[in-house]
Write a protein that holds these residues in place. Structure first.
Motif, PDB file in Angstrom:
ATOM      1  N   ILE A 282     -10.089  -3.704  18.718  1.00 45.64           N
ATOM      2  CA  ILE A 282      -9.272  -3.010  17.719  1.00 45.64           C
ATOM      3  C   ILE A 282     -10.038  -1.788  17.227  1.00 45.64           C
ATOM      4  O   ILE A 282     -11.202  -1.885  16.830  1.00 45.64           O
ATOM      5  CB  ILE A 282      -8.942  -3.970  16.555  1.00 45.64           C
ATOM      6  CG1 ILE A 282      -8.057  -5.125  17.060  1.00 45.64           C
ATOM      7  CG2 ILE A 282      -8.258  -3.229  15.415  1.00 45.64           C
ATOM      8  CD1 ILE A 282      -7.871  -6.241  16.063  1.00 45.64           C
ATOM      9  N   SER A 283      -9.384  -0.638  17.250  1.00 45.61           N
ATOM     10  CA  SER A 283     -10.080   0.600  16.901  1.00 45.61           C
ATOM     11  C   SER A 283      -9.878   1.010  15.449  1.00 45.61           C
ATOM     12  O   SER A 283     -10.564   1.899  14.956  1.00 45.61           O
ATOM     13  CB  SER A 283      -9.616   1.737  17.820  1.00 45.61           C
ATOM     14  OG  SER A 283      -8.228   1.946  17.692  1.00 45.61           O
ATOM     15  N   HIS A 284      -8.938   0.372  14.747  1.00 47.48           N
ATOM     16  CA  HIS A 284      -8.692   0.790  13.362  1.00 47.48           C
ATOM     17  C   HIS A 284      -9.435  -0.110  12.363  1.00 47.48           C
ATOM     18  O   HIS A 284      -9.861  -1.221  12.707  1.00 47.48           O
ATOM     19  CB  HIS A 284      -7.184   0.800  13.061  1.00 47.48           C
ATOM     20  CG  HIS A 284      -6.482  -0.484  13.386  1.00 47.48           C
ATOM     21  ND1 HIS A 284      -5.629  -0.625  14.461  1.00 47.48           N
ATOM     22  CD2 HIS A 284      -6.483  -1.699  12.778  1.00 47.48           C
ATOM     23  CE1 HIS A 284      -5.141  -1.848  14.494  1.00 47.48           C
ATOM     24  NE2 HIS A 284      -5.651  -2.521  13.482  1.00 47.48           N
ATOM     25  N   PRO A 285      -9.580   0.337  11.116  1.00 45.25           N
ATOM     26  CA  PRO A 285     -10.238  -0.488  10.099  1.00 45.25           C
ATOM     27  C   PRO A 285      -9.379  -1.684   9.715  1.00 45.25           C
ATOM     28  O   PRO A 285      -8.150  -1.652   9.845  1.00 45.25           O
ATOM     29  CB  PRO A 285     -10.404   0.467   8.914  1.00 45.25           C
ATOM     30  CG  PRO A 285      -9.370   1.524   9.120  1.00 45.25           C
ATOM     31  CD  PRO A 285      -9.197   1.662  10.595  1.00 45.25           C
ATOM     32  N   VAL A 286     -10.034  -2.733   9.250  1.00 37.64           N
ATOM     33  CA  VAL A 286      -9.337  -3.971   8.868  1.00 37.64           C
ATOM     34  C   VAL A 286      -9.800  -4.393   7.482  1.00 37.64           C
ATOM     35  O   VAL A 286     -11.006  -4.501   7.219  1.00 37.64           O
ATOM     36  CB  VAL A 286      -9.612  -5.101   9.882  1.00 37.64           C
ATOM     37  CG1 VAL A 286      -9.027  -6.428   9.395  1.00 37.64           C
ATOM     38  CG2 VAL A 286      -9.035  -4.739  11.255  1.00 37.64           C
ATOM     39  N   LEU A 287      -8.845  -4.623   6.601  1.00 38.45           N
ATOM     40  CA  LEU A 287      -9.120  -5.117   5.251  1.00 38.45           C
ATOM     41  C   LEU A 287      -9.104  -6.640   5.274  1.00 38.45           C
ATOM     42  O   LEU A 287      -8.168  -7.253   5.794  1.00 38.45           O
ATOM     43  CB  LEU A 287      -8.053  -4.605   4.281  1.00 38.45           C
ATOM     44  CG  LEU A 287      -8.064  -5.157   2.844  1.00 38.45           C
ATOM     45  CD1 LEU A 287      -9.356  -4.798   2.122  1.00 38.45           C
ATOM     46  CD2 LEU A 287      -6.853  -4.652   2.081  1.00 38.45           C
ATOM     47  N   VAL A 288     -10.134  -7.251   4.724  1.00 43.06           N
ATOM     48  CA  VAL A 288     -10.189  -8.713   4.625  1.00 43.06           C
ATOM     49  C   VAL A 288      -9.412  -9.118   3.375  1.00 43.06           C
ATOM     50  O   VAL A 288      -9.872  -8.956   2.247  1.00 43.06           O
ATOM     51  CB  VAL A 288     -11.647  -9.208   4.551  1.00 43.06           C
ATOM     52  CG1 VAL A 288     -11.678 -10.728   4.457  1.00 43.06           C
ATOM     53  CG2 VAL A 288     -12.439  -8.728   5.776  1.00 43.06           C
ATOM     54  N   ASP A 289      -8.230  -9.663   3.609  1.00 43.88           N
ATOM     55  CA  ASP A 289      -7.304  -9.978   2.514  1.00 43.88           C
ATOM     56  C   ASP A 289      -7.624 -11.350   1.938  1.00 43.88           C
ATOM     57  O   ASP A 289      -7.084 -12.369   2.368  1.00 43.88           O
ATOM     58  CB  ASP A 289      -5.865  -9.925   3.039  1.00 43.88           C
ATOM     59  CG  ASP A 289      -4.831 -10.139   1.943  1.00 43.88           C
ATOM     60  OD1 ASP A 289      -5.204 -10.087   0.756  1.00 43.88           O
ATOM     61  OD2 ASP A 289      -3.655 -10.355   2.284  1.00 43.88           O
ATOM     62  N   GLU A 290      -8.490 -11.373   0.944  1.00 42.55           N
ATOM     63  CA  GLU A 290      -8.950 -12.635   0.365  1.00 42.55           C
ATOM     64  C   GLU A 290      -7.818 -13.354  -0.367  1.00 42.55           C
ATOM     65  O   GLU A 290      -7.119 -12.764  -1.200  1.00 42.55           O
ATOM     66  CB  GLU A 290     -10.117 -12.371  -0.591  1.00 42.55           C
ATOM     67  CG  GLU A 290     -11.331 -11.754   0.101  1.00 42.55           C
ATOM     68  CD  GLU A 290     -12.429 -11.415  -0.884  1.00 42.55           C
ATOM     69  OE1 GLU A 290     -12.414 -11.981  -2.001  1.00 42.55           O
ATOM     70  OE2 GLU A 290     -13.296 -10.593  -0.546  1.00 42.55           O
TER      71      GLU A 290
ATOM     72  N   ILE B  85     -12.408   8.309  10.254  1.00 42.78           N
ATOM     73  CA  ILE B  85     -12.875   6.950   9.953  1.00 42.78           C
ATOM     74  C   ILE B  85     -13.746   6.483  11.110  1.00 42.78           C
ATOM     75  O   ILE B  85     -13.271   6.342  12.245  1.00 42.78           O
ATOM     76  CB  ILE B  85     -11.693   5.985   9.743  1.00 42.78           C
ATOM     77  CG1 ILE B  85     -10.799   6.486   8.606  1.00 42.78           C
ATOM     78  CG2 ILE B  85     -12.191   4.572   9.461  1.00 42.78           C
ATOM     79  CD1 ILE B  85      -9.513   5.696   8.439  1.00 42.78           C
ATOM     80  N   ALA B  86     -15.015   6.278  10.842  1.00 41.89           N
ATOM     81  CA  ALA B  86     -15.963   5.885  11.898  1.00 41.89           C
ATOM     82  C   ALA B  86     -15.882   4.383  12.142  1.00 41.89           C
ATOM     83  O   ALA B  86     -15.971   3.584  11.216  1.00 41.89           O
ATOM     84  CB  ALA B  86     -17.378   6.276  11.501  1.00 41.89           C
ATOM     85  N   LYS B  87     -15.708   4.003  13.417  1.00 36.83           N
ATOM     86  CA  LYS B  87     -15.708   2.588  13.779  1.00 36.83           C
ATOM     87  C   LYS B  87     -17.129   2.038  13.687  1.00 36.83           C
ATOM     88  O   LYS B  87     -18.091   2.719  14.016  1.00 36.83           O
ATOM     89  CB  LYS B  87     -15.188   2.391  15.206  1.00 36.83           C
ATOM     90  CG  LYS B  87     -13.730   2.726  15.391  1.00 36.83           C
ATOM     91  CD  LYS B  87     -13.208   2.171  16.712  1.00 36.83           C
ATOM     92  CE  LYS B  87     -13.933   2.775  17.895  1.00 36.83           C
ATOM     93  NZ  LYS B  87     -13.364   2.278  19.180  1.00 36.83           N
TER      94      LYS B  87
END
Length: 496
Positions: A97-105, A167-169
């Protein structure tokens, strides 16, 4: 369900500033992304429907790469194991996956956006207004049309960002010999391994010496000589004489490796994902959906078709394939094979006249009696009944198991999200943990071939051969060997 919210102003809620992010050097916010079209993918990494959505997003990311359009994954976990940030990082690496991911707590963002199913796509316009929300697969054209309309509108009103944000991976590919090995099959002192993220199949002897490398490593659906053939994240492998049948998962295909003639052939699949319901047909004319594992009995290849919540069968002699068990509805309901409900079958094994399989989404172990044609649940309770518990079979809990094998008296289960190998003993009505979850240390290094104390990390398969268990230790990128006589766990020393 589609929410038509273009006609009303719905302000998108801000991301919680304290939440963790994966695959970006710094947290993102709606304020920071003002002037951009934001595409949110609410997903969880166990979900086959979410996996089907990822290639669509990757294609769209490429299309809009030089425009003010940002794709963000919101990982809202189903299973306990999926809530851990380091496990999400592994999933992001595994699916590239190349995009950012938010950890949805605790699914806080999920609840704020009113989401009720995986996957769901939500789109926010450059002014922070939520303009699109829809769950399910197959949204490519609608997402694309929505983005295009928003870009055109905000170009006219001069409310687009002048330059797309950079946005840097931060997720990097593993340099290990294997990359997320998925499945194993052992026969005639040879081990077939699906080296999934290297897009190839490897055959070794029992010491780990490499005998064959099948596949160029490039992503594709190409038949031919071993050096020319191409796979796409293959999973299941099974021997039949001098052939290896392969569930070429992301090519949505069944492949055959001929070791005598150094050749790979596609048996089933068009390379495109098939529909949810299909009656089957002739091999290469049929589109199938995410085959995850394979097993052979006589001249029949049984396929754990995760994408259809079914078991399929391919007849080697007639070149015909069709559903064999499961009506396509995702659940855990026993019954005659075509009336039963399955839930993302991901591991399959045949012993005598019984097909055993694991349904990963119900964390269950099930069987099909080939004489009575009846599907019966051995262990497992429901789509949201999971955990970790040994003891009586009826009270036991597993967590998204992906692999299994069966001997005369025991069922060995790769209990993936519990990072354990569990044993079901039907004669004694018991489940016990053989490896994992019992205080094993983590003192050795991944690159140490003599390592025998490293914990398993989301193992995807286990196979018995000559009183040893061969384990695909998937997130550790290694194959483990457990000697049932000495209780010693070692790492197979594979040298390529």
């Amino acid at each position: 369900m589609f929410d038509n919210i273009f006609s009303k102003v719905t302000k998108a809620p801000e991301f919680p500033p304290e939440f963790n992010w994966v695959n970006t050097k710094e947290p993102l916010s709606l304020e920071k992304l003002r002037g951009h079209v934001i595409v949110l993918d609410f997903w969880t990494y166990c979900c086959i429907n979410c996996m089907h959505t990822l290639p669509i997003l990757a294609e769209l990311e490429k299309k809009y790469s030089d425009m003010p359009v940002v794709f963000i994954g919101v990982h809202s976990a189903k299973f306990f194991n999926e809530q851990d940030r380091k496990n999400i990082e592994q999933a992001v690496a595994r699916y590239e996956i190349s995009h950012p991911v938010l950890v949805d707590e605790k699914m806080a963002v999920w609840n704020k956006f009113g989401i009720n199913g995986w996957p769901t796509i939500a789109i926010i316009d450059p002014n922070g207004i939520l303009v699109y929300r829809q769950s399910g697969e197959g949204q490519k054209e609608m997402i694309e049309d929505t983005i295009d309309v928003i870009l055109e509108k905000h170009e006219r009103s001069h409310t687009l960002a002048r330059e797309p944000i950079k946005i840097a991976k931060t997720i990097k590919k593993s340099s290990a010999t294997l990359s997320f090995p998925g499945k194993i099959s052992v026969s005639k002192d040879m081990i077939a391994i699906s080296d999934s993220n290297h897009n190839r199949v490897i055959v070794t002897d029992l010491s780990g010496k490499v005998l064959h490398i099948i596949g160029s490593g490039k992503i594709g659906l190409e038949d031919g000589k071993f050096t020319d053939a191409a796979f796409f994240r293959p999973q299941g492998v099974v021997w039949k004489d001098d052939f290896i049948f392969v569930a070429d998962t992301e090519n949505h295909a069944l492949r055959k490796i001929d070791l005598q003639n150094n050749h790979v052939t596609t048996l089933v699949g068009t390379g495109k994902q098939g529909p949810w319901r299909s009656s089957g047909g002739r091999g290469k004319e049929v589109s199938i959906s995410s085959p995850w594992d394979v097993a052979v009995k006589d001249d029949l290849v049984f396929i754990a078709m995760a994408g259809n919540h079914q078991i399929w069968v391919y007849d080697i002699n007639t070149d015909l394939t069709k559903p064999f068990a499961g009506n396509g509805q995702e659940d855990i309901i026993d019954g005659n094979r075509m009336q039963a409900h399955l839930a993302q079958p991901s591991g399959i094994f045949i012993h005598d006249d019984t097909i055993y399989f694991v349904d990963s989404e119900t964390s269950s172990v099930r069987e099909i009696d080939l004489k009575t044609q009846y599907v019966r649940t051995i262990a497992g309770h429901g789509l949201f009944a999971f955990g970790y518990k040994d003891g009586k079979i009826s009270e036991s809990l597993f967590q998204h198991s992906l692999g299994l094998c069966v001997t005369t008296n025991k069922i060995f289960v790769a209990d993936t999200y519990n990072s354990s190998i569990r044993v079901i003993d039907q004669k004694n009505d018991s489940v016990m943990t053989l490896i994992g979850k019992q205080g094993m240390s983590t003192t050795c290094r991944l690159d140490d071939p003599s390592c025998d104390t490293l914990e398993l990390y989301e193992p995807s398969d286990v196979k018995w051969y000559q009183d040893k268990l061969y384990i695909a230790d998937t997130n550790n990128h290694i194959i483990r060997v457990y000697d049932l006589m000495t209780n010693i766990l070692e790492t197979l020393d594979i040298q390529i």
